[in-house]
Design an enzyme around this catalytic site. Structure first.
Site, mmCIF file in Angstrom:
data_model
loop_
_atom_site.group_PDB
_atom_site.id
_atom_site.type_symbol
_atom_site.label_atom_id
_atom_site.label_comp_id
_atom_site.label_asym_id
_atom_site.label_seq_id
_atom_site.Cartn_x
_atom_site.Cartn_y
_atom_site.Cartn_z
ATOM 1 N N ASP A 1 47.572 36.233 60.360
ATOM 2 C CA ASP A 1 48.977 36.234 60.816
ATOM 3 C C ASP A 1 49.862 35.495 59.816
ATOM 4 O O ASP A 1 50.946 35.944 59.455
ATOM 5 C CB ASP A 1 49.111 35.669 62.246
ATOM 6 C CG ASP A 1 48.314 34.402 62.479
ATOM 7 O OD1 ASP A 1 47.540 33.983 61.583
ATOM 8 O OD2 ASP A 1 48.469 33.796 63.560
ATOM 9 N N TYR B 1 35.867 49.375 62.223
ATOM 10 C CA TYR B 1 35.904 50.789 61.876
ATOM 11 C C TYR B 1 34.549 51.448 62.142
ATOM 12 O O TYR B 1 34.485 52.642 62.440
ATOM 13 C CB TYR B 1 36.234 50.978 60.386
ATOM 14 C CG TYR B 1 37.702 50.992 60.058
ATOM 15 C CD1 TYR B 1 38.485 49.863 60.267
ATOM 16 C CD2 TYR B 1 38.305 52.118 59.520
ATOM 17 C CE1 TYR B 1 39.826 49.861 59.947
ATOM 18 C CE2 TYR B 1 39.652 52.130 59.189
ATOM 19 C CZ TYR B 1 40.408 51.006 59.406
ATOM 20 O OH TYR B 1 41.734 51.015 59.084
ATOM 21 N N LYS C 1 40.589 35.613 60.592
ATOM 22 C CA LYS C 1 41.109 35.082 61.852
ATOM 23 C C LYS C 1 40.010 34.182 62.433
ATOM 24 O O LYS C 1 39.504 34.399 63.542
ATOM 25 C CB LYS C 1 41.464 36.261 62.783
ATOM 26 C CG LYS C 1 42.237 35.870 64.036
ATOM 27 C CD LYS C 1 43.687 35.512 63.787
ATOM 28 C CE LYS C 1 44.341 35.009 65.060
ATOM 29 N NZ LYS C 1 45.679 34.427 64.851
ATOM 30 N N ASP D 1 43.477 46.993 55.738
ATOM 31 C CA ASP D 1 44.234 48.225 55.970
ATOM 32 C C ASP D 1 45.686 47.878 56.272
ATOM 33 O O ASP D 1 46.620 48.417 55.669
ATOM 34 C CB ASP D 1 43.619 48.988 57.147
ATOM 35 C CG ASP D 1 44.399 50.244 57.477
ATOM 36 O OD1 ASP D 1 44.734 50.988 56.541
ATOM 37 O OD2 ASP D 1 44.687 50.467 58.670
ATOM 38 N N ASP E 1 49.340 48.157 53.549
ATOM 39 C CA ASP E 1 50.570 48.924 53.829
ATOM 40 C C ASP E 1 51.772 47.985 53.753
ATOM 41 O O ASP E 1 52.815 48.332 53.191
ATOM 42 C CB ASP E 1 50.525 49.565 55.235
ATOM 43 C CG ASP E 1 50.047 51.020 55.201
ATOM 44 O OD1 ASP E 1 49.217 51.347 54.326
ATOM 45 O OD2 ASP E 1 50.499 51.822 56.035
HETATM 46 C C1 IPM Z 1 43.700 53.933 54.495
HETATM 47 C C2 IPM Z 1 44.007 54.793 55.695
HETATM 48 C C3 IPM Z 1 42.703 55.075 56.445
HETATM 49 C C4 IPM Z 1 42.138 53.745 56.892
HETATM 50 C C5 IPM Z 1 42.875 56.040 57.642
HETATM 51 C C6 IPM Z 1 43.453 57.366 57.221
HETATM 52 C C7 IPM Z 1 41.567 56.238 58.382
HETATM 53 O O1 IPM Z 1 44.957 54.203 56.498
HETATM 54 O O2 IPM Z 1 42.903 54.355 53.632
HETATM 55 O O3 IPM Z 1 44.257 52.848 54.396
HETATM 56 O O4 IPM Z 1 42.533 53.204 57.934
HETATM 57 O O5 IPM Z 1 41.259 53.225 56.198
HETATM 58 MG MG MG Z 2 45.798 52.417 55.678
#
Ligand code: IPM
Ligand code: MG
Length: 351
Positions: free
Chosen positions: A221, A142, A189, A245, A249
């Site tokens: 993975d 990032y 990884k 990240d 999700d």
């Molecule tokens: C999160 C989001 C952010 C990230 C994006 C919006 C830049 O997905 O906070 O998880 O990737 O960190």
């Molecule tokens: Mg995210």
């Protein structure tokens, strides 16, 4: 208690869910006789529209002078579909994390009894899930050097980590594990990446000095698979920025909705609290977004930044009651649902 809270609603559904979280904090202030003051700042696409900068200096100053930050979401489709945009809303979020030194993003994943059937995973897999992800937030690809070749036909993002960046979040993850089930899973990884091998070195050394905590090493993975096959096996997951990240999700699916997961970003100074969901532009302005992740982020704010444990617990209980009574938004029950503001009002009533 007197506290100043910086409120950064941001983009998309951010303003709607943040308004509910503020309403809940005001209700707590009334019931427990705390003086919370709220000051709003600009961040994201809305900040670009108004100032040209996704994270204006004024917002930075507001954050630095606050006792805690409540953040909504960032992002706008007009930028997503334009890879050549010179400024992007997400840059505001990254700049904010960096400027405030928010190096650890803490994302707890628990299932709510009332939501066990809302998950696409089987009830027997999701019931009783209780783990927390420590995602490194200010390093890795990032923030590494990125760019394009002169002919623009090749591109690179560099993934860099230092010993100290890994060490400081490792310490937080182990401290959290000591108060939980005493297990840390390092997700990396290391069979491919040199940064992952450095993570292993630092974390294994730390673990050797803390034998009361069990350390498990897992490739990312494999972790992606284990998360949905047997999520109960996890207690504390420790991982770098990008893996964290993606995995959080994925993990949100376990709880039944991305709209349920709060998070805390902490560092050396002020901490920031935000739902893990994004700006969900398709739902913006419609009063349909799930405010619960924002409300649970507010609970985490009270507990973590102000040590108001009873207040946090009451908010969590109120959210659970709303779930038990079926006072939920469309993402949770598409057949029988309430609006964002109605759910917020119900939560306040329970408080
Ligand atoms: C999160 C989001 C952010 C990230 C994006 C919006 C830049 O997905 O906070 O998880 O990737 O960190
Ligand atoms: Mg995210």
């Amino acid at each position: 208690m007197n506290k100043r809270i910086a409120v950064l609603p941001g983009d998309g559904i951010g303003p709607e869910v943040t308004a509910v979280a503020v309403q809940v904090l005001k209700k707590i202030g009334e019931v427990f006789d705390h003086q919370f003051t709220f000051e709003e700042g600009l961040v994201g696409a809305i900040a670009i529209d108004e100032t040209g900068n996704p994270f204006p200096d004024e917002t930075l100053q507001l954050c630095q002078s606050a006792d805690a930050i409540l953040f909504g979401a960032i992002g706008h489709p007009k930028y997503d579909n334009d890879p050549t945009a010179p400024v992007r809303p997400e840059q505001g979020l990254l700049a904010m994390r960096k400027a405030l030194g928010l190096y650890a993003n803490i994302r707890p994943v628990n299932t709510f009894k009332a939501l066990a059937d809302a998950s696409p995973l089987k009830r027997e897999i999701v019931e009783g899930v209780d783990f927390v992800v420590f995602r490194e937030l200010t390093g890795g690809s990032y923030f590494g050097k990125k760019g394009r070749s002169d002919d623009r036909l090749s591109a690179y993002d560099t993934c860099t980590y230092t010993h100290d960046e890994i060490y400081r979040i490792t310490k937080l993850a182990f401290e959290a594990a000591a108060k939980r089930r005493k297990k840390v899973t390092l997700v990396d990884k290391a069979n491919v990446m040199e940064t992952s091998r450095l993570w292993r070195e630092v974390v294994q050394k730390y673990a050797a000095e803390h034998p009361e905590i069990e350390l498990e090493l897992m490739f990312v993975d494999n972790a992606a698979m284990a998360l949905i096959q047997n999520p109960r096996r996890f207690d504390v997951i420790l991982t770098e920025n990008m893996f964290g990240d993606i995995l959080t999700d994925e993990a949100s699916v376990i709880t039944g909705s991305l709209g349920m997961l709060p998070s805390a970003s902490v560092g050396n100074q002020v901490a920031l609290y935000e739902p893990i969901h994004g700006s969900y532009p398709q739902a913006a302005g419609q009063n349909i977004a799930n405010p619960m992740a924002a409300v649970l982020s507010a609970a985490t704010l009270l507990e973590t930044s102000f040590n108001l444990m009873a207040e946090g617990k009451i908010i969590r209980h109120a959210v659970e009651e709303a779930l038990n009574f079926g006072y939920v938004t469309k993402d949770i029950n598409p057949d029988k649902f309430m609006s964002t503001t109605e759910v917020g009002q119900k939560i306040c009533d329970f408080i």
